[in-house]
Motif scaffolding. Structure first.
Motif, short mmCIF file in Angstrom:
data_model
loop_
_atom_site.label_atom_id
_atom_site.label_comp_id
_atom_site.label_asym_id
_atom_site.label_seq_id
_atom_site.Cartn_x
_atom_site.Cartn_y
_atom_site.Cartn_z
N ALA A 161 80.03 -16.13 10.31
CA ALA A 161 79.10 -15.22 11.11
C ALA A 161 80.11 -14.62 12.09
O ALA A 161 79.65 -13.56 12.75
CB ALA A 161 77.78 -15.93 11.56
N LEU A 162 81.06 -15.26 12.46
CA LEU A 162 82.07 -14.70 13.43
C LEU A 162 82.23 -13.28 13.42
O LEU A 162 82.11 -12.58 14.52
CB LEU A 162 83.10 -15.78 13.65
N PRO A 163 82.68 -12.78 12.36
CA PRO A 163 82.95 -11.47 12.34
C PRO A 163 81.83 -10.43 12.75
O PRO A 163 81.85 -9.51 13.30
CB PRO A 163 83.37 -11.13 10.94
N THR A 164 80.56 -10.61 12.17
CA THR A 164 79.46 -10.27 12.52
C THR A 164 79.01 -10.12 13.94
O THR A 164 78.65 -9.11 14.59
CB THR A 164 78.24 -10.69 11.73
N LEU A 165 79.22 -11.64 14.81
CA LEU A 165 79.01 -11.57 15.71
C LEU A 165 80.08 -10.85 16.80
O LEU A 165 79.51 -10.23 17.94
CB LEU A 165 78.96 -13.12 16.22
N ALA A 166 81.27 -10.80 16.29
CA ALA A 166 82.24 -10.19 17.00
C ALA A 166 82.19 -8.67 17.19
O ALA A 166 82.13 -7.91 18.25
CB ALA A 166 83.62 -10.49 16.47
N ALA A 167 81.57 -8.02 15.70
CA ALA A 167 81.25 -6.65 15.82
C ALA A 167 80.03 -6.39 16.66
O ALA A 167 80.09 -5.45 17.34
CB ALA A 167 80.83 -6.31 14.27
N MET A 168 78.96 -7.02 16.74
CA MET A 168 77.73 -6.93 17.65
C MET A 168 78.23 -6.98 18.95
O MET A 168 77.96 -5.96 19.68
CB MET A 168 76.76 -8.01 17.43
N ALA A 169 79.16 -7.73 19.56
CA ALA A 169 79.75 -7.85 21.03
C ALA A 169 80.41 -6.52 21.12
O ALA A 169 80.31 -5.90 22.20
CB ALA A 169 80.65 -8.92 20.89
N ARG A 170 81.26 -6.21 20.20
CA ARG A 170 82.15 -4.85 20.27
C ARG A 170 81.02 -3.60 20.46
O ARG A 170 81.39 -2.55 21.09
CB ARG A 170 83.03 -4.59 19.16
N ALA A 171 79.76 -3.86 19.81
CA ALA A 171 79.09 -2.55 19.84
C ALA A 171 77.87 -2.67 20.98
O ALA A 171 77.23 -1.96 21.11
CB ALA A 171 78.18 -2.59 18.44
N GLY A 172 78.41 -3.67 21.74
CA GLY A 172 77.45 -3.70 23.04
C GLY A 172 76.32 -4.88 23.16
O GLY A 172 75.70 -4.94 24.09
N ALA A 173 76.31 -5.83 22.12
CA ALA A 173 75.27 -6.79 22.08
C ALA A 173 74.89 -7.50 23.42
O ALA A 173 73.98 -7.97 23.60
CB ALA A 173 75.41 -7.63 21.21
N LEU A 174 76.23 -7.71 24.22
CA LEU A 174 76.13 -8.41 25.38
C LEU A 174 75.89 -7.71 26.80
O LEU A 174 75.84 -7.94 27.84
CB LEU A 174 77.50 -9.26 25.67
N GLN A 175 75.50 -6.48 26.42
CA GLN A 175 75.32 -5.37 27.78
C GLN A 175 74.15 -4.43 27.49
O GLN A 175 73.92 -3.39 28.09
CB GLN A 175 76.54 -4.49 27.82
N VAL A 176 72.93 -5.02 26.79
CA VAL A 176 71.75 -4.33 26.56
C VAL A 176 70.95 -4.12 27.84
O VAL A 176 70.77 -5.46 28.51
CB VAL A 176 71.10 -5.11 25.45
N ARG A 177 70.54 -3.17 28.22
CA ARG A 177 69.77 -2.94 29.54
C ARG A 177 68.36 -2.48 28.93
O ARG A 177 68.48 -1.65 27.88
CB ARG A 177 70.39 -1.97 30.39
N GLY A 178 67.37 -3.21 29.71
CA GLY A 178 65.95 -3.00 29.09
C GLY A 178 65.69 -1.61 29.44
O GLY A 178 66.17 -0.64 29.89
N VAL A 179 64.43 -1.12 28.88
CA VAL A 179 63.79 0.15 28.95
C VAL A 179 62.33 -0.01 29.46
O VAL A 179 61.53 -0.79 29.08
CB VAL A 179 63.66 0.79 27.56
N GLU A 180 61.88 0.98 30.25
CA GLU A 180 60.60 1.13 30.80
C GLU A 180 60.38 2.61 31.12
O GLU A 180 61.39 3.13 31.66
CB GLU A 180 60.37 0.10 32.26
N PRO A 181 59.32 3.07 31.02
CA PRO A 181 58.21 2.71 30.57
C PRO A 181 58.13 2.63 28.89
O PRO A 181 58.80 3.39 28.45
CB PRO A 181 56.79 3.21 31.05
N VAL A 182 57.40 1.70 28.37
CA VAL A 182 57.06 1.71 26.84
C VAL A 182 55.72 1.99 26.66
O VAL A 182 54.91 1.15 27.44
CB VAL A 182 57.61 0.34 26.50
N LEU A 183 55.26 2.81 25.69
CA LEU A 183 54.04 3.18 25.32
C LEU A 183 53.42 2.20 24.24
O LEU A 183 54.18 1.74 23.35
CB LEU A 183 53.81 4.72 25.11
N GLU A 184 52.29 2.01 24.37
CA GLU A 184 51.49 1.03 23.37
C GLU A 184 51.56 2.15 22.08
O GLU A 184 51.01 3.05 22.06
CB GLU A 184 50.41 0.52 23.65
N LEU A 185 51.71 1.48 20.81
CA LEU A 185 51.45 2.27 19.66
C LEU A 185 50.35 1.53 19.06
O LEU A 185 50.41 0.62 18.51
CB LEU A 185 52.83 2.03 18.74
#
Length: 193
Positions: A134-158
Motif C-alpha cells: 500500500a506504500l505507493p498509494t499512500l505516497a500518492a495520496m500524500a503528494r495529492a495533499g492527503a495530509l493537508q485537507v482543510r474542512g469546509v463550512e457551511p455544509v447543507l443537508e441533502l
C-alpha cells in the motif's frame, strides 16, 4: 469505458499521481487522482461534483471540466458521500472559488468541518508495516495533499428526494440507517456513483 489522461503537460508528472478521467456512463465521469476518486455528473448543462478527493486534485478537476466541454462556472454543487479527508479535499476551495453549495448528510457536517476527526476501525500506524504494497498509494495520496485537507463550512443537508435547484443533486439523497451519514447518487444509465 474510455479513460483519458488529464494531467498537465510535461514528462515530470509521477505515474501514481497522474489524473485519469473515465466516462462511466452518459453524463457520469470518474476523476482519479492520487489513488482517490471523485465524480462529475452532467445534467441540463450543469455539473454536480460528487466528493472532492484531495486538495491537489483541483488542477486535474479544471482539466477534466475542459475535457468534457465544461467550464468551472458550470459547476452547480458538490455532494459529499461522506466526509472523510479523502472526500473533502478541495471542498473548501470549490465553495470559495466557485461559490457552490456543499451538501452532505447532517451526521457528516461536523466531520466535513474537521475531516480527520473520526474513529478509525484499526490503528493507522501499523498499516504501512503490515501492508507494504500500500506504500505507493499512500505516497500518492500524500503528494495529492492527503495530509493537508482543510474542512469546509457551511455544509447543507441533502434531504431524501432532494428538490434542489441543481439538476443532478435531485438524484442524490441521504441514506438513513448508516452509523454516520452517507449520501448516494443514482443515474438512469448507471447503478450508482
Amino acid at each position: 469505458m474510455r479513460a483519458k489522461q488529464v494531467r498537465g503537460s510535461g514528462a515530470s508528472a509521477h505515474r501514481s499521481t497522474d489524473a485519469r478521467l473515465t466516462r462511466v456512463a452518459d453524463g457520469v465521469h470518474q476523476l482519479t487522482h492520487g489513488g482517490v476518486n471523485c465524480y462529475l455528473l452532467e445534467e441540463e448543462g450543469r455539473v454536480t461534483l460528487v466528493d472532492a478527493a484531495l486538495p491537489r486534485t483541483w488542477g486535474p478537476l479544471q482539466r477534466a471540466l475542459t475535457a468534457i466541454g465544461r467550464r468551472p462556472e458550470d459547476v452547480a454543487a458538490l455532494v459529499l458521500t461522506h466526509a472523510h479527508f479523502d472526500h473533502v479535499g478541495f471542498a473548501r476551495r470549490a465553495a470559495a472559488e466557485l461559490g457552490v453549495p456543499v451538501y452532505a448528510h447532517r451526521l457528516e457536517h461536523h466531520l466535513a468541518a474537521h475531516p480527520y476527526d473520526y474513529a478509525h476501525e484499526r490503528a493507522r500506524l501499523p498499516y504501512p508495516i503490515l501492508h507494504p504494497a500500500a506504500l505507493p498509494t499512500l505516497a500518492a495520496m500524500a503528494r495529492a495533499g492527503a495530509l493537508q485537507v482543510r474542512g469546509v463550512e457551511p455544509v447543507l443537508e441533502l434531504p431524501p428526494g432532494s428538490s434542489s435547484t441543481c439538476p443532478a443533486t435531485r438524484r442524490c439523497c441521504s441514506c438513513p440507517g448508516t452509523p454516520s451519514g452517507t449520501a448516494r447518487c443514482t443515474w438512469p444509465t448507471a447503478t450508482s456513483c
